[in-house]
Scaffold this active site. Structure first.
Site, PDB file in Angstrom:
ATOM      1  N   ASP A   1     -10.316 -10.369  10.052  1.00  0.00           N
ATOM      2  CA  ASP A   1     -10.163  -9.089   9.354  1.00  0.00           C
ATOM      3  C   ASP A   1     -11.552  -8.475   9.089  1.00  0.00           C
ATOM      4  O   ASP A   1     -11.758  -7.276   9.324  1.00  0.00           O
ATOM      5  CB  ASP A   1      -9.404  -9.303   8.037  1.00  0.00           C
TER       6      ASP A   1
ATOM      7  N   LYS B   1     -13.175  -4.898  10.572  1.00  0.00           N
ATOM      8  CA  LYS B   1     -13.829  -3.879   9.737  1.00  0.00           C
ATOM      9  C   LYS B   1     -15.269  -3.651  10.202  1.00  0.00           C
ATOM     10  O   LYS B   1     -15.769  -2.522  10.175  1.00  0.00           O
ATOM     11  CB  LYS B   1     -13.792  -4.300   8.274  1.00  0.00           C
TER      12      LYS B   1
ATOM     13  N   VAL C   1       0.831  -1.212   0.000  1.00  0.00           N
ATOM     14  CA  VAL C   1       0.000   0.000   0.000  1.00  0.00           C
ATOM     15  C   VAL C   1       0.870   1.268   0.000  1.00  0.00           C
ATOM     16  O   VAL C   1       0.562   2.254  -0.684  1.00  0.00           O
ATOM     17  CB  VAL C   1      -0.981   0.001   1.196  1.00  0.00           C
TER      18      VAL C   1
ATOM     19  N   GLU D   1      -3.580 -10.549   4.279  1.00  0.00           N
ATOM     20  CA  GLU D   1      -2.763 -10.052   5.379  1.00  0.00           C
ATOM     21  C   GLU D   1      -1.488 -10.887   5.445  1.00  0.00           C
ATOM     22  O   GLU D   1      -1.472 -12.025   4.973  1.00  0.00           O
ATOM     23  CB  GLU D   1      -3.525 -10.195   6.701  1.00  0.00           C
TER      24      GLU D   1
HETATM   25  N1  HSE Z   1      -6.531  -8.577   3.665  1.00  0.00           N
HETATM   26  C1  HSE Z   1      -7.506  -7.566   3.411  1.00  0.00           C
HETATM   27  C2  HSE Z   1      -8.584  -8.142   2.520  1.00  0.00           C
HETATM   28  C3  HSE Z   1      -6.863  -6.375   2.779  1.00  0.00           C
HETATM   29  O1  HSE Z   1      -8.338  -9.166   1.905  1.00  0.00           O
HETATM   30  O2  HSE Z   1      -9.665  -7.572   2.440  1.00  0.00           O
HETATM   31  C4  HSE Z   1      -7.761  -5.187   2.621  1.00  0.00           C
HETATM   32  O3  HSE Z   1      -8.237  -4.748   3.867  1.00  0.00           O
END
Ligand code: HSE
Length: 410
Positions: A194, A198, A16, A183
């Protein structure tokens, strides 16, 4: 405070970070330049002049010329220390670190309140999709009923590669890693953590509910059995990893991340590869659907760029809904969910946990399953949920308020 010329101290120069550098080069209209980049690995060859890099975080944090910190490192604990220190020093921060944010949100909100310094993180949820600022700003007067979406790109990439292209799980995961979607610890993706991180951010901005990630049930994609895949195929449904947060009619919120059977006509059924999709349902606007790339260098950098641009006009999150909806809290025991549970010979779901069992099938050749209705809190507490060979997939129905079972009169 508006920041018209952004002098950026960048932490991290991975997928990123490099994407952001490239995007800034092509965005001359935004008066932003990267002054210094802090990195960890001394051995790595990097495309930019060596003088731009440092291995000491204080070279950025203590530099008064760097007014904005962009934090794009992998290590959530280190990121937390950097972000906190930067905010206390009055430096605006842009971060994409959803794990760090989800684990420390209450404290980070409080530091922003005390310092008046902005912390923006559009890239931390759904990468290129502008969901955080939308939930924060646009839906503040309308009554949002639910947000439901595919919010992890890697697992959606894997599920698409398996169902559409017939790829094995391990090969699809390896490709998601190669493409920079996963990740560095891909367990965070495939175990649903993950997406759960979020969802914590979505809950705060959609409903003003600040919760800990561990308050939310998260089931990933590793337990999706062949039996579940066959069941989906037979029913003409598609398995997606779906995060959902829903306001319950009696008050309270139901929220979880679960593999879910999606009907072909549903917006989320058309979300493929590393794309993310989020459906917002609100009282007056009805259904709205965001679709876009949810992982990868440029999509994530585009959201960082948008946050940098927002800083130039003095934007900060007001966290309005935390004040407006102080009463809204998670109520997993007031919600229920319809599920398909597949299991082998080692462990089985306890039927007493279900308010209703609809179907049960045991087959030595095809594996066992049952479908039923269970309280969301009950499901989260069930020991069998984590037992070997047990997999849970939500049936194609939203989370909903539990129907109280009338007590039997003797
Ligand atoms: N590992 C995360 C995904 C990256 O696959 O969504 C983006 O947040």
């Amino acid at each position: 405070m508006t920041r018209t010329n952004l002098h950026i101290g960048l932490f991290g120069f991975g997928v990123v970070g490099q994407g952001l550098h490239a995007v800034l080069e092509r965005t001359p209209g935004l008066r932003a330049r990267i002054g210094r980049i802090a990195v960890k690995n001394r051995q790595k060859h990097r495309s930019l002049p060596a003088g731009l890099f440092t291995f000491d975080k204080n070279d950025l944090l203590a530099d008064p010329d760097l007014t904005v910190i962009v934090e794009l490192i992998d290590d959530a604990d280190e990121a937390y220390l950097i972000v906190k220190e930067a905010l206390w020093r009055g430096k605006a921060v842009v971060t994409a670190n959803k794990k760090m944010l989800a684990e420390h949100l209450p404290e980070l909100i409080e530091i922003q309140r005390q310092t008046g310094t902005p912390l923006l993180y559009e890239a931390a949820a759904c990468a290129s999709l502008p969901v955080i600022r939308n939930l924060e700003e646009y839906y503040d007067t309308d009554l949002l009923e639910s947000v439901e979406g595919i919010i992890n790109g890697s697992t959606n990439y894997i599920l698409t590669a398996m169902s559409r292209d017939g790829q094995p799980y391990a090969a699809a995961l390896a490709r998601a890693q190669e493409l920079g979607f996963a990740e560095s610890n891909p367990a965070l993706d495939v175990e649903g953590f993950d997406a759960r991180n979020k969802l914590v951010l979505l809950l705060a901005h959609a409903f003003g509910a600040v919760v800990a990630p561990t308050d939310l049930l998260a089931v990933g994609i590793t337990g999706i059995s062949e039996r579940a895949t066959a069941y989906a195929r037979e029913q003409g449904l598609i398995i997606k990893l779906v995060a959902e947060a829903r306001r319950l009619p009696g008050g309270g919120l139901a929220a979880a991340v679960l593999p879910t059977l999606v009907r072909p006509g549903h917006e989320l059924a058309g979300v493929h590869d590393e794309f993310n999709g989020l459906v917002m349902q609100s009282g007056f606007a009805d259904r709205q659907f965001f679709l876009g790339r949810g992982a990868g260098a440029f999509p994530t950098a585009s959201a960082v760029l948008s946050d940098l641009s927002a800083l130039t006009y003095g934007y900060r999150y007001a966290y309005k809904k935390i004040h407006q909806h102080a009463h809204l809290a998670l109520a997993p025991d007031a919600a229920e969910v319809d599920v398909l549970v597949t299991f082998g010979t080692e462990a089985a779901p306890d039927k007493a946990d279900f308010s209703a069992v609809h179907e049960e099938l045991r087959s030595a050749t095809r594996g066992n399953y049952l479908t039923g209705t269970i309280g969301l809190g009950q499901l989260a507490r069930a020991a069998w949920l984590r037992a070997p060979g047990v997999g849970v997939v939500r049936l194609a129905a939203p989370l909903r308020a539990a129907v109280a079972v009338p007590e039997l009169v003797a």
